[in-house]
Design a protein around this motif. Sequence first.
Motif, PDB file in Angstrom:
ATOM      1  N   ASP A 270      -0.081  23.581   3.317  1.00 37.69           N
ATOM      2  CA  ASP A 270      -0.748  24.883   3.259  1.00 37.69           C
ATOM      3  C   ASP A 270      -1.938  24.911   4.211  1.00 37.69           C
ATOM      4  N   ALA A 271      -1.851  25.759   5.248  1.00 41.49           N
ATOM      5  CA  ALA A 271      -2.907  25.843   6.262  1.00 41.49           C
ATOM      6  C   ALA A 271      -3.945  26.915   5.964  1.00 41.49           C
ATOM      7  N   ASN A 272      -3.706  27.764   4.962  1.00 40.96           N
ATOM      8  CA  ASN A 272      -4.675  28.797   4.595  1.00 40.96           C
ATOM      9  C   ASN A 272      -5.171  29.598   5.790  1.00 40.96           C
ATOM     10  N   GLN A 273      -4.240  29.977   6.684  1.00 42.58           N
ATOM     11  CA  GLN A 273      -4.498  30.905   7.804  1.00 42.58           C
ATOM     12  C   GLN A 273      -5.308  30.314   8.949  1.00 42.58           C
ATOM     13  N   GLN A 274      -5.450  29.012   9.002  1.00 36.41           N
ATOM     14  CA  GLN A 274      -6.394  28.393   9.917  1.00 36.41           C
ATOM     15  C   GLN A 274      -5.974  28.468  11.383  1.00 36.41           C
ATOM     16  N   TRP A 275      -4.682  28.458  11.682  1.00 36.62           N
ATOM     17  CA  TRP A 275      -4.227  28.317  13.059  1.00 36.62           C
ATOM     18  C   TRP A 275      -3.997  29.663  13.746  1.00 36.62           C
ATOM     19  N   THR A 276      -4.197  29.687  15.050  1.00 33.28           N
ATOM     20  CA  THR A 276      -3.676  30.772  15.871  1.00 33.28           C
ATOM     21  C   THR A 276      -2.179  30.524  16.056  1.00 33.28           C
ATOM     22  N   LEU A 277      -1.457  31.502  16.569  1.00 33.44           N
ATOM     23  CA  LEU A 277      -0.021  31.302  16.770  1.00 33.44           C
ATOM     24  C   LEU A 277       0.277  30.149  17.728  1.00 33.44           C
ATOM     25  N   PRO A 278      -0.401  30.049  18.899  1.00 37.86           N
ATOM     26  CA  PRO A 278      -0.123  28.895  19.776  1.00 37.86           C
ATOM     27  C   PRO A 278      -0.391  27.559  19.088  1.00 37.86           C
ATOM     28  N   GLN A 279      -1.459  27.477  18.307  1.00 36.38           N
ATOM     29  CA  GLN A 279      -1.738  26.238  17.574  1.00 36.38           C
ATOM     30  C   GLN A 279      -0.643  25.960  16.553  1.00 36.38           C
TER      31      GLN A 279
ATOM     32  N   LEU B 143       2.458  26.932  16.514  1.00 40.53           N
ATOM     33  CA  LEU B 143       3.727  26.561  17.138  1.00 40.53           C
ATOM     34  C   LEU B 143       3.774  25.070  17.439  1.00 40.53           C
ATOM     35  N   LYS B 144       2.647  24.532  17.867  1.00 43.61           N
ATOM     36  CA  LYS B 144       2.614  23.113  18.211  1.00 43.61           C
ATOM     37  C   LYS B 144       2.549  22.226  16.968  1.00 43.61           C
ATOM     38  N   ILE B 145       1.577  22.484  16.094  1.00 44.60           N
ATOM     39  CA  ILE B 145       1.371  21.554  14.988  1.00 44.60           C
ATOM     40  C   ILE B 145       2.485  21.649  13.947  1.00 44.60           C
ATOM     41  N   CYS B 146       3.051  22.824  13.752  1.00 44.89           N
ATOM     42  CA  CYS B 146       4.147  22.929  12.782  1.00 44.89           C
ATOM     43  C   CYS B 146       5.347  22.091  13.227  1.00 44.89           C
TER      44      CYS B 146
END
Length: 409
Positions: free
Chosen positions: A243-252, A254-257
């Motif tokens: 659960d990331a709780n909305q922390q990432w931008t879409l580019p982030q 895409l990479k970390i997921c």
Amino acid sequence: MIKKIQINDARFPLGKGAGSDAIHRDPIYSYAVTNLIDDSGHIGTGFAFTLGEGNDLVCKAAAFYAKQLKGRDIEELMANFGAVFNQFANEQQFRWLGPHKGVVHLALASVTNACYDLWAKKRGVPLWKLLTDLTPQEIVNTLDLSYLEDELTTEQALHLLQNNQPGKSDRFQIIEKGYPGYDTSIGWFNYSDEKVRENCRKAVAEGFTAMKLKVGSADPERDIRRAHIVREEAGDDIKVMLDANQQWTLPQALKICKDLQSMNPYWIEEPTHPDDILAHATLAKAIAPTKLALGEHVPNRIIFKNYLQTGSAGFIQVDAVRVGGISEFITVSLLCRKFNIPVVPHVGDMGQLHQHLVLFNHIAMGHEALFLEHIPHLQQHFVHPVKIEGGVYKTPVEPGSSCDLKSLN
């Protein structure tokens, strides 16, 4: 007849890192509580959930709605509650502050949930029993399906409920077995790696077959390391959610997921901003077959409709203390049933209310009895706290929705 209204601002500091995530580092679990007191002495209790500041604003808005219920009979009110909900949600001045979101919609949740609690107490049954005993038409009468007509008309909602009547008696066996839970408290964001490891072992020993870790660190390697710690301790047969709780931008995201897929997460929750439906659709396609879980911060049925229409969500986490209460929760659950997407509510309320609603979803709608989030931090404050044994929610038997707080009784 409803004779008296009480609104209370209840706040409970947690401490020791409990409740922390990538965005909310120092939460104060708080409830904007509505009490509806009728002429026979029954008290209907409902609340909306916040993290502290602004809880007083929700209370003030709840008072605006609740005072309009004085003098109303609860049976008469609930016989056509969908119309009442629509009227309140579209009150012209409050609607400007939303519409159907934010402080005013949280307030509507508090009042709506109090109505359902009073209804169940008046009939002397647990909320799950009240709801499962209603006819499909009686259920539909409690719902506001406006703005959903392109996907779910009143007639379609009625037919969906009617079509799920067969098998209802078999699904009723869940009452005896109990509803499976999953443990969120193993991996709050501020917990050390050692604490996470210790909590995983404890959860497995207690019988949980699923658990969740908070991610969204400034250093993605911390998330990856901790996710693998949980997988290592839990083993391959345990479902592990992130659960990331909305922390990432879409580019982030895409990479970390994609990096996190190496530990085989059951879902990745709230990866980016909850209003960015198209970003979630893009991400869902990019990381398939890993699924996204969405809904903790989604405020209304219309946005849920869009998430379902775009195929963004593998799991819907509608929360009856975030949307406009039980009525809108049931509406979203019907939408999900149409799209064949599981409903796994967010449990900011400690599961008190949602333990009733997931039983209804399973018995009356045929939703899979997957599992329900378990967070134990405020159990001591409830008159009838949830009971978990062997990782399973035991069915509540007391009249109402299990939301009465000791400090307010």
